[in-house]
Design a protein around this motif. Sequence first.
Motif: not given
Lengths: 369, 137
Positions: B49-54
């Motif tokens: 879930s890419l967009c859970e990164g900073p």
Amino acid sequence: MNIQFRENQEAASPLTVKTAIADCDIHPARATRTELYPYLAKRWQHHLEVYGVHAYQGMMEGPPYPKAQPNASRRDAYPPEGGPQGSSLSFMQKQLLDPNNVQLGVLNPLNTGQGIRNHELAAALCSAINDWQIDKWTSKDKRLKASIVVGNEDGLSAAAEIRERAGDKNFVQVLLLSRNVEPLGQRRYWPIYQAAEEAGLPVGVHAFGFGGNPITPSGWPSYYIEEMVGHSQCQQSALASLVLEGVFERFPKLKMVMIEAGFGWAPSLAWRLDKVWQRLRSEVPHVKRPPSEYIREQVWWTTQPMEDPESREDLFDVINWIGWDRLLFATDYPHWDYDEPSRVLPAGVSEANREAFYLGNARALYGIG
Amino acid sequence: MARHVIAPVDELPPGTRKFLEIDGRPIAVFNIKGEYFGLMNRCPHQGASLCEGPLIGLAQSNNPGEIEYTKLGEIIRCPWHGWEFDIRTGQSYCDPRRFRVKAYPAHVEPGASVVKGPYVAETIAVSVESDYVVVEL
């Protein structure tokens, strides 16, 4: 309504694998600093409070290099109830075991009593970690199996811990780390191999550890990225030592698992060892066969970090040399370099090899139905 | 290309992001200093879930020792392996030839315009007086 809000991020799993898999490198963590205290004598609780823990490596209060992500872990792996990544069984089930259909998960706890200077404390902490693995993990989820953590720098107490746990179905291997005070083939470690062989347990050598030596063969590097690739260099010297000191010859039923340091380097290391052994064998007459033979017969490899060459043919060449029966799939959960089961193996692998890669080899090695 | 109402503007203030599923696709919409960006919320590398990164910046260097840090808050870093993507375009910085994450145009439309069209979301019809963040895909 044309949109659905995903309320529960913790349940997110972008892809699922339907076929059953083994995960041969899972890192369980302690939720709190004192979580091991119930398994430690008061004497050692007191010692920890007053003196702390000292590794062979000087001037450090944590990992020698900053990690890419907090706790070197996936950023989406914080348990909802708090605590560090890997510290919650229920969240591990939800995020890793259930969606990926993990049928066998091998626990390899890090930051334990391994490689600390006080050998009595090391033994006590390792034993506590082993009790904790049963209480918190393996007795609560039958898919999970533990590695026996031992105070590796004191071969005799390590062997005693192995013998005490031998026959306990909660445990499926002995865990060592790759960075030790001396190369792993040396005699101080032999009691560990002897006890493991007697118990019929493979010995896993996981990347990492604090042996007090520079973490690359040429000294301390500048960057974490160098530490990452240094793991494979360290495993290579460990493996060369195991072969050349005669460990495989002395313990012919010993099975070693090289964990988390890749495997693409295995053929070239074996070729080089064979070549120099042909010329210098009189120096090591106890090494009776070409080194590659011991390696192919007595060594297994976990996949994470899975080799990822541009051409899948290159990958297949390496695996064909190692043997499709020697690879054990691993994710390294919850760490940030996690391998996603559905994405690591390119197309073009026979069904039998896929099954062996994902599950069969691990079941056979660890003796799980 | 269909427009989908994501949220009233008030619900997506600067510095926030919203995760949703549109037509079965996981999408994330960001408000970066008043600009809106939509991205497929799946890392093309291994599916995280890419967009859970900073959100970070972009570190670049022409020569060793010379480091430029630009695009602050415009680079999403995957929560698993740290792969970096430009949220404006979905471009990957480690392997731009092979990997890109799908970017979707996102912007604000006045409530009056979205309620008239065929893209009305029932859930927000109650507040036609406000503006809405809309993503196109």
